[in-house]
Design a protein around this motif. Structure first.
Motif, PDB file in Angstrom:
ATOM      1  N   UNK A  16      10.999   6.501   2.037  1.00 12.58           N
ATOM      2  CA  UNK A  16       9.868   7.245   1.457  1.00 12.58           C
ATOM      3  C   UNK A  16       8.413   6.565   1.090  1.00 12.58           C
ATOM      4  N   UNK A  17       8.947   5.615   0.481  1.00 16.39           N
ATOM      5  CA  UNK A  17       8.212   4.449  -0.375  1.00 16.39           C
ATOM      6  C   UNK A  17       7.844   3.406  -0.354  1.00 16.39           C
ATOM      7  N   UNK A  18       8.589   2.591   1.264  1.00 17.61           N
ATOM      8  CA  UNK A  18       8.343   1.917   1.669  1.00 17.61           C
ATOM      9  C   UNK A  18       8.060   1.574   3.306  1.00 17.61           C
ATOM     10  N   UNK A  30      11.561  -4.860   9.669  1.00 19.08           N
ATOM     11  CA  UNK A  30      11.154  -5.926  10.855  1.00 19.08           C
ATOM     12  C   UNK A  30      11.968  -5.346  11.713  1.00 19.08           C
ATOM     13  N   UNK A  31      13.249  -4.672  11.312  1.00 19.20           N
ATOM     14  CA  UNK A  31      13.727  -3.603  12.211  1.00 19.20           C
ATOM     15  C   UNK A  31      14.246  -2.837  13.132  1.00 19.20           C
ATOM     16  N   UNK A  32      12.915  -2.468  12.742  1.00 12.15           N
ATOM     17  CA  UNK A  32      12.368  -0.819  13.954  1.00 12.15           C
ATOM     18  C   UNK A  32      11.561  -0.250  12.669  1.00 12.15           C
ATOM     19  N   UNK A  33      12.412  -0.100  12.049  1.00  8.89           N
ATOM     20  CA  UNK A  33      12.549   0.503  10.627  1.00  8.89           C
ATOM     21  C   UNK A  33      11.006   2.123  10.797  1.00  8.89           C
ATOM     22  N   UNK A  34      10.454   2.670  10.918  1.00 11.15           N
ATOM     23  CA  UNK A  34       9.360   3.290  10.640  1.00 11.15           C
ATOM     24  C   UNK A  34       8.990   3.589   9.250  1.00 11.15           C
ATOM     25  N   UNK A  35       7.734   3.777   8.645  1.00  8.69           N
ATOM     26  CA  UNK A  35       7.529   4.114   7.195  1.00  8.69           C
ATOM     27  C   UNK A  35       7.794   5.466   7.191  1.00  8.69           C
ATOM     28  N   UNK A  36       8.098   5.345   5.394  1.00  5.47           N
ATOM     29  CA  UNK A  36       8.830   6.089   5.111  1.00  5.47           C
ATOM     30  C   UNK A  36       9.642   6.835   5.591  1.00  5.47           C
ATOM     31  N   UNK A  95       0.548  -1.075  -0.237  1.00  6.07           N
ATOM     32  CA  UNK A  95      -0.017   0.093  -0.291  1.00  6.07           C
ATOM     33  C   UNK A  95       0.954   0.949  -0.399  1.00  6.07           C
ATOM     34  N   UNK A  96       2.196   0.948   0.762  1.00  6.15           N
ATOM     35  CA  UNK A  96       3.372   2.409   1.090  1.00  6.15           C
ATOM     36  C   UNK A  96       3.860   2.583  -0.324  1.00  6.15           C
TER      37      UNK A  96
END
Lengths: 255, 701
Positions: free
Chosen positions: B566-568, B572-578, B380-381
């Protein structure tokens, strides 16, 4: 056989020759108010709360040599390339001399040389446990004044005797003098230090200018830092100090 | 002020007229609008070189610049010219047209007139092949135009002599140099540099981008050596000449390669290498993208000089491990002597100097495939669909997870290749010739073929920049640790947490963040970085370019990791959307916390001889690391990294600007470590007066 340590720091550049890994030992018998590693004063674990980065950590654990050995061997390639090794610092490493000797032997087996950073306020027998095992000492010399040494919990006579004996026993000793405002940077104090050290045949000193990078640690420990508002030594003042020391010794300083 | 500083003022001064490169080319095109492609293209280039009026600046000793491209032309003419030129085909970045290191060695050795003679000879040999003759005549036409452009500079310089504001002696020098290089071989260092610079300027006029200067210290060295031996020049003069050129490289990426080794493993650092380093350092502008091919035999003293330059805040040269690059290139069947003569183009890309068509890189956003794996093939992102590998809950082991992830990557690589290949083949090579560029590529003249049509000794290649090694390795390690080792959550929990961007899943988020991270010498996670390079390298090896060259991989990002991020979705590493992906070949930002040696121990694990395009590791150190006591330690760090198989390291000194920003926005700089006299601390934890102490010791970057 447990070592009481707080932290292992890779790529230490201020603790001797080459690239080094420094192990910090917990517990100190001095109380220098300018100390930049206050978390190592107490032998008990220290809880540190850094508000700015929202981080809490407890420093201080008793470890077996086998627990830390792999980490100390990790940087061996860098040691070989740079002429570095492991430095043991603190706190006062010499308070754990028996166990430290076992660690150093082990490191030597792996071809790694070891330096010990000490303030030297321990009986000479402690040094004797290590003299034949280590590459050398980084020997902190704080003041040439007996009263001032007493104020920070030390004893000038012990320090002088230890230094003298280390030299006569052929140990490799690098004398390091912290330059602390209002403590040992006036002309008289410097003269006192110079004469004391010269008298026992010291030829080279390393000067460590006062800095306040440890201030955040005091806050994190909830302690008051007496040197919080002290200014750094000015470049002019440093030049002057170096000049005075240079009359007696070869001076090493990182600026 | 030094000469180049005055020149800089002239360069930055506004130029009259409008920027009109299309206009000049159009003047040529319209002479014979229906001409055969090579002739047509050559006409455009000829006009571009000859109709433009040279501009000689008062502080130039090496002339040639882009100012002649400005013209006093009306809007309608300009727009129409642009429309025609574009309609007749402009190959674009995506079609692998940029990034080139010309064969300057040859033109300097034989001289411009002899290069034209070579074309005549080839014309005789290929006399009965009409296509080849057209191609060769087109090449010749552009070189004649190029020669005329140089002659026009002679006329312009003579004209300038009438203006008392010009230094007559300097103009005489320019005239002499320009005349010499149109009449024969360059005779002096200044003439050789002038010829190279005219070539480069001509490429810029053509609208080319990321043109490298190649191994400047090698091909100019014979001229330098001869001048020094004759006593007609000094190092100071050489540096001044180089500055006069480098200061013009401000709005482009021009790679300059120094050092390296020959086939006999002999280090090729020479006194000119030092001059180039010095001139780049003096100019202190970002355009000259200096690369050092560092070998075991590169003198410590030279690397030390490099570190001094880096420590000024310039960040250059980038340090390249010659042994690894050579080993990587050897896998593609190039002749040994050609491999040893490679140089860098663009940022870090390894190029067989003057022997392959221009090429560039594309971006393969590896972490994007987590989006698909967790959401039945739909991101979706990203607004994109991938492969539906089934419900993630059904995956029962880490091994199975890897198999599914690999399926996603196989699909992704095929899609990447299909897209690239379509773009690359879209413009028929035979109809879009590059006659001028072909003159600087072996063996276009001999073969009578255009650089894009079989003239080059080697086929075209391409670099697939595989993004996010840190993000990917950290994500896989987090899944292994949290789901399969500690069994603290299920893949279904992770799916929900990712789709909610961790909102409402704070505890799980903490656990994912606490899992081992790449860059701390922990095999639990580092093994995934090793896998990343092995697997993606092998995956792209399955593909070839239109003319049979390899698809290399790169572990480089520039700033693309920010845009890609920005478009991912959350990972699971804890990185937030964008949020940005990990940069280039580096660990995730701020996640390598055990110090530089641990970072390097991790970074040494992947096999970079599988990364033929090149990789980038950005490392920042406090300015005190560049003082006299610490530089040898930094050098030992770099040497060890390269002995362990590292490929590239680009070092920056933490700048004053960064420290200032960290004071303003501490939340963004939580991981900024500063070191003073061997003591390190997190900068933002220090109180303001201490921060100011450090700031005041830090020079402007």
């Amino acid at each position: 056989m447990l070592l009481n340590i707080s932290n292992i720091q890779h790529f230490s550049t201020g603790d001797g020759e080459g690239i080094r890994t420094t192990v910090f030992f917990k517990g100190c018998n001095l109380r220098c108010p300018w100390c930049h590693n206050p978390e190592n004063l107490s032998a008990a674990p220290s809880v540190m709360r850094y508000k700015a980065i929202d981080k809490t950590e407890t420093l201080g654990k008793k470890v077996e040599i086998e627990d830390i050995l792999p980490e100390l061997l990790e940087d061996k390639d860098f040691f070989l390339q740079s002429g570095g090794g492991v430095t043991l610092s603190g706190g006062e490493v010499m308070l754990q001399a028996d166990d430290v000797a076992v660690l150093v032997k082990k490191l030597n087996e792996y071809g790694i040389s070891v330096l010990i950073d000490t303030a030297g306020c321990v009986p000479y027998k402690e040094f004797e446990k290590l003299n034949s095992l280590i590459q050398g000492y980084l020997f902190d010399f704080k003041t040439g004044n007996a009263q001032n040494y007493k104020e920070i919990g030390g004893d000038l006579e012990t320090v002088m005797q230890n230094l003298t004996r280390l030299i006569s026993d052929g140990a490799n000793v690098q004398v390091r003098i912290p330059l602390i405002p209002d403590f040992n940077t006036d002309e008289g104090s410097i003269l006192e230090i110079c004469e004391r050290l010269k008298a026992i045949g010291i030829g080279e000193v390393e000067l460590l200018p006062f800095h306040r990078l440890g201030s955040a640690k005091y806050e994190a420990l909830g302690l008051d830092y007496q040197y919080k508002n002290y200014e750094l030594l000015s470049e002019d003042k440093l030049d002057e100090i170096i000049k005075q020391y240079s009359k007696y010794f070869k001076v090493i300083i990182e600026r | 002020m030094k000469l180049f500083e005055y020149l800089n003022n002239e360069i930055c001064a506004e130029t009259k007229g409008v920027y009109a490169p299309y206009y000049y080319r159009y003047l040529g095109y319209k002479q014979d609008i229906a001409a055969e492609p090579s002739t047509f293209r050559a006409n455009g280039i000829y006009a571009l070189f000859t109709e433009t009026k040279p501009v000689i600046m008062k502080n130039e000793i090496i002339v040639g610049n882009k100012k002649p491209l400005f013209a006093d032309v009306d809007k309608i003419t300009l727009e129409y010219a642009e429309k025609i030129v574009q309609r007749f085909g402009e190959r674009t970045f995506i079609s692998n047209k940029d990034h080139y290191a010309p064969n300057y060695d040859h033109i300097l050795t034989v001289g411009l007139p002899s290069l034209i003679d070579e074309i005549d000879n080839s014309l005789e040999i290929h006399g009965n092949d009409t296509r080849k003759c057209e191609t060769l005549l087109a090449m010749k036409h552009t070189l004649c135009g190029f020669s005329q452009m140089i002659k026009n500079h002679v006329l312009a310089a003579q004209e300038c002599k009438k203006d008392p504001a010009y230094n007559k002696e300097r103009l005489d020098g320019i005239i002499k140099n320009c005349e010499a290089i149109t009449e024969g071989k360059p005779q002096t260092f200044a003439q050789a540099l002038q010829l190279v610079w005219f070539c480069h300027s001509a490429f810029l006029m053509e609208g080319r981008y990321a043109m490298a200067l190649g191994r400047l210290d090698q091909y100019l060295y014979p001229f330098y050596q001869a001048d020094i031996e004759k006593g007609i020049t000094t190092d100071e003069q050489v540096v001044e000449l180089l500055e006069n050129v480098f200061i013009k490289l401000q709005d482009d990426i021009v790679n300059i390669c120094i050092g390296g080794q020959n086939k006999n493993r002999e280090c090729e650092i020479n006194p000119l290498s030092y001059c180039i380093l010095k001139a780049v350092g003096n100019c202190n502008v970002p355009g000259p993208n200096l690369s050092l091919r560092l070998t075991e035999n590169t003198p410590d003293d030279f690397l030390d000089e490099c570190l001094k330059t880096i420590g000024t805040g310039l960040g250059y040269p980038a340090l390249m491990n010659d042994a690894v690059n050579i080993a990587a290139l050897k896998k593609y069947g190039y002749a040994e002597e050609d491999i040893y003569n490679y140089s860098m183009v663009g940022c870090i890309e390894n190029f067989i100097t003057g022997m392959q068509p221009p090429w560039s890189d594309g971006r393969f956003d590896t972490p994007r495939y987590f989006d698909y794996i967790f959401n039945n093939g739909i991101s979706e992102t990203n607004g994109s669909i991938g492969l539906d590998t089934g419900d993630v809950e059904n995956i029962g082991s880490m091994q199975e997870f890897m198999t599914v992830f690999e399926k996603q990557l196989i699909f992704g690589a095929a899609e990447y290749y299909a897209t690239f290949n379509k773009d690359n083949s879209f413009i028929n090579q035979a109809y879009y010739p590059e006659p001028f560029l072909s003159c600087f590529c072996y063996d276009c003249i001999g073969r009578g073929l255009d650089i894009n049509n079989g003239g080059s000794k080697y086929p075209s290649v391409h670099g697939a920049a595989v993004m996010g090694i840190g993000t990917t390795a950290d994500s896989l390690a987090a899944i292994e640790k949290v789901v399969f080792t500690d069994k603290r959550a299920t893949l279904s929990d992770i799916k929900n947490a990712l789709n909610c961007n961790f909102e409402g899943y704070e505890e799980l988020h903490k656990e994912l963040l606490a899992a081992p991270k790449y860059g701390n010498n922990d095999d639990f996670v580092d093994k995934y970085a090793v896998w990343f390079i092995d697997y993606l390298g092998a995956l792209f090896e399955n593909y070839k370019t239109r003319d049979g060259g390899g698809i290399y991989i790169a572990a480089a990002a520039n700033t693309s990791n920010i845009y890609a991020g920005r478009s991912i979705g959350a990972t699971p590493d804890g990185r937030k959307r964008g949020e940005p992906l990990s940069d280039a070949a580096s660990p995730s930002y701020g996640k390598d916390v055990k110090g530089p040696t641990s970072t390097i121990n991790s970074l040494s694990k992947p096999d970079y001889t599988k990364v033929a395009c090149g990789s980038v590791v950005n490392q920042k150190y406090s300015p005190t690391m560049f003082n006299d006591q610490n530089r040898p330690k930094l050098q030992a760090l770099i040497r060890t990294y390269f002995k362990k198989g590292g490929q590239e390291i680009q070092i920056n000194a933490t700048s004053r600007e960064v420290l200032e920003k960290a004071m303003e926005e501490p939340e963004k700089y939580k991981n900024l470590v500063v070191r003073v006299s061997g003591f390190s601390a997190f900068y933002v934890t220090l109180d303001k007066s201490v921060q100011l102490d450090i700031l005041n010791r830090t020079q402007k970057g």
